[in-house]
Scaffold this motif. Structure first.
Motif, PDB file in Angstrom:
ATOM      1  N   THR A 193      83.916  44.846  65.541  1.00 63.15           N
ATOM      2  CA  THR A 193      83.008  45.477  64.417  1.00 63.15           C
ATOM      3  C   THR A 193      81.628  45.389  65.052  1.00 63.15           C
ATOM      4  O   THR A 193      80.579  45.293  64.365  1.00 63.15           O
ATOM      5  CB  THR A 193      82.972  45.138  63.358  1.00 63.15           C
ATOM      6  N   ALA A 194      81.455  44.939  66.398  1.00 63.40           N
ATOM      7  CA  ALA A 194      80.075  44.631  67.065  1.00 63.40           C
ATOM      8  C   ALA A 194      79.125  46.071  66.778  1.00 63.40           C
ATOM      9  O   ALA A 194      77.888  45.662  66.522  1.00 63.40           O
ATOM     10  CB  ALA A 194      79.891  44.134  68.375  1.00 63.40           C
ATOM     11  N   GLY A 195      79.635  47.064  67.052  1.00 67.68           N
ATOM     12  CA  GLY A 195      78.804  48.245  66.744  1.00 67.68           C
ATOM     13  C   GLY A 195      78.205  48.431  65.387  1.00 67.68           C
ATOM     14  O   GLY A 195      77.130  48.701  65.233  1.00 67.68           O
ATOM     15  N   ILE A 196      79.207  48.123  64.516  1.00 67.89           N
ATOM     16  CA  ILE A 196      78.703  48.342  62.969  1.00 67.89           C
ATOM     17  C   ILE A 196      77.834  47.232  62.643  1.00 67.89           C
ATOM     18  O   ILE A 196      76.896  47.310  61.867  1.00 67.89           O
ATOM     19  CB  ILE A 196      80.103  48.131  62.261  1.00 67.89           C
ATOM     20  N   GLN A 197      78.084  45.986  63.240  1.00 69.44           N
ATOM     21  CA  GLN A 197      77.079  44.909  62.860  1.00 69.44           C
ATOM     22  C   GLN A 197      75.517  45.295  63.512  1.00 69.44           C
ATOM     23  O   GLN A 197      74.625  44.607  62.833  1.00 69.44           O
ATOM     24  CB  GLN A 197      77.577  43.504  63.641  1.00 69.44           C
ATOM     25  N   GLY A 198      75.609  45.861  64.571  1.00 71.93           N
ATOM     26  CA  GLY A 198      74.490  46.125  65.183  1.00 71.93           C
ATOM     27  C   GLY A 198      73.627  47.249  64.296  1.00 71.93           C
ATOM     28  O   GLY A 198      72.361  47.300  64.240  1.00 71.93           O
ATOM     29  N   MET A 199      74.577  48.316  63.610  1.00 73.86           N
ATOM     30  CA  MET A 199      73.820  49.323  62.756  1.00 73.86           C
ATOM     31  C   MET A 199      73.488  48.607  61.645  1.00 73.86           C
ATOM     32  O   MET A 199      72.253  48.849  60.928  1.00 73.86           O
ATOM     33  CB  MET A 199      74.866  50.205  62.584  1.00 73.86           C
ATOM     34  N   LEU A 200      74.101  47.591  60.916  1.00 70.74           N
ATOM     35  CA  LEU A 200      73.656  47.041  59.787  1.00 70.74           C
ATOM     36  C   LEU A 200      72.415  46.014  60.017  1.00 70.74           C
ATOM     37  O   LEU A 200      71.303  46.118  59.207  1.00 70.74           O
ATOM     38  CB  LEU A 200      74.811  46.276  59.345  1.00 70.74           C
ATOM     39  N   LEU A 241      70.180  44.779  57.146  1.00 70.67           N
ATOM     40  CA  LEU A 241      71.361  44.350  56.291  1.00 70.67           C
ATOM     41  C   LEU A 241      72.176  43.280  56.846  1.00 70.67           C
ATOM     42  O   LEU A 241      72.456  43.330  58.260  1.00 70.67           O
ATOM     43  CB  LEU A 241      72.324  45.668  56.072  1.00 70.67           C
ATOM     44  N   PRO A 242      72.534  42.341  56.066  1.00 68.87           N
ATOM     45  CA  PRO A 242      73.575  41.075  56.605  1.00 68.87           C
ATOM     46  C   PRO A 242      74.865  41.564  57.122  1.00 68.87           C
ATOM     47  O   PRO A 242      75.427  42.713  56.901  1.00 68.87           O
ATOM     48  CB  PRO A 242      73.832  40.423  55.359  1.00 68.87           C
ATOM     49  N   ALA A 243      75.426  40.914  58.483  1.00 72.05           N
ATOM     50  CA  ALA A 243      76.499  41.225  58.909  1.00 72.05           C
ATOM     51  C   ALA A 243      77.827  41.161  58.245  1.00 72.05           C
ATOM     52  O   ALA A 243      78.778  41.890  58.523  1.00 72.05           O
ATOM     53  CB  ALA A 243      76.461  40.269  60.232  1.00 72.05           C
ATOM     54  N   PHE A 244      77.834  40.198  57.201  1.00 70.36           N
ATOM     55  CA  PHE A 244      78.952  40.077  56.518  1.00 70.36           C
ATOM     56  C   PHE A 244      79.536  41.267  55.733  1.00 70.36           C
ATOM     57  O   PHE A 244      80.582  41.314  55.415  1.00 70.36           O
ATOM     58  CB  PHE A 244      78.947  38.982  55.247  1.00 70.36           C
ATOM     59  N   ILE A 245      78.530  42.465  55.601  1.00 77.36           N
ATOM     60  CA  ILE A 245      79.072  43.684  55.030  1.00 77.36           C
ATOM     61  C   ILE A 245      80.026  44.352  56.014  1.00 77.36           C
ATOM     62  O   ILE A 245      80.685  45.132  55.328  1.00 77.36           O
ATOM     63  CB  ILE A 245      77.539  44.562  54.973  1.00 77.36           C
ATOM     64  N   THR A 246      80.169  43.947  57.190  1.00 75.51           N
ATOM     65  CA  THR A 246      81.055  44.381  57.941  1.00 75.51           C
ATOM     66  C   THR A 246      82.502  44.210  57.557  1.00 75.51           C
ATOM     67  O   THR A 246      83.474  45.100  57.721  1.00 75.51           O
ATOM     68  CB  THR A 246      81.143  43.796  59.396  1.00 75.51           C
ATOM     69  N   HIS A 247      82.787  43.240  56.772  1.00 71.00           N
ATOM     70  CA  HIS A 247      83.867  42.962  56.272  1.00 71.00           C
ATOM     71  C   HIS A 247      84.460  43.813  54.926  1.00 71.00           C
ATOM     72  O   HIS A 247      85.559  44.297  54.666  1.00 71.00           O
ATOM     73  CB  HIS A 247      84.122  41.603  55.423  1.00 71.00           C
TER      74      HIS A 247
END
Length: 143
Positions: free
Chosen positions: A42-49, A54-60
């Motif tokens: 989910t690195a790409g999504i973490q980068g978008m966040l 926005l915090p990286a935990f939203i990736t969950h």
């Protein structure tokens, strides 16, 4: 004669619970998007966040919205709450990844947001129709 044929077709294909199952399976196809994120990361999504502050935990939440909720929907468990989760996931995906494509067409002339819109509208259909009788759980309160 035509009216009799149409009446027969209407009666033969009047299976609302089966249609609900088909809607659930259609929404369940979202699991392929989630599976990709589980496998590739989910690195790409973490980068978008991060780009949006926005915090990286939203990736969950993406994993819940694209893996857990579709599985429960296919099984017929907590369909309406899961439809809300999928709906929220798709709205966030639109806002973070595709807002600039809202009024755009892709290379073949389709709406650039077609897949997001598909899951949004199918989630709304499930939210308003409900699970139906085909479910792995017998208690209708948990459907």
């Amino acid at each position: 004669m035509i009216a009799k044929i149409l009446s027969g077709l209407n009666q033969r294909f009047d299976h609302a619970d089966f249609a609900r199952l088909l809607v659930r399976i259609s929404i369940g196809m979202l699991i392929f998007h989630g599976w990709h994120k589980l496998v590739a990361g989910t690195a790409g999504i973490q980068g978008m966040l991060a780009a949006h502050g926005l915090p990286a935990f939203i990736t969950h939440g993406v994993i819940v919205g694209e893996v857990v909720a579709p599985i429960l929907i296919i099984l017929g468990i907590l369909c309406r709450p899961c439809a809300i989760v999928v709906l929220g996931t798709m709205i966030v995906a639109w806002l973070l990844a595709a807002l600039d494509k809202t009024f755009a067409l892709d290379q073949v002339g389709a709406w650039a947001l077609e897949s997001i819109a598909f899951y949004v509208f199918m989630s709304l259909v499930l939210l308003f129709l409900g699970c139906g009788k085909y479910s792995v759980i017998s208690n209708p309160d948990w459907r």
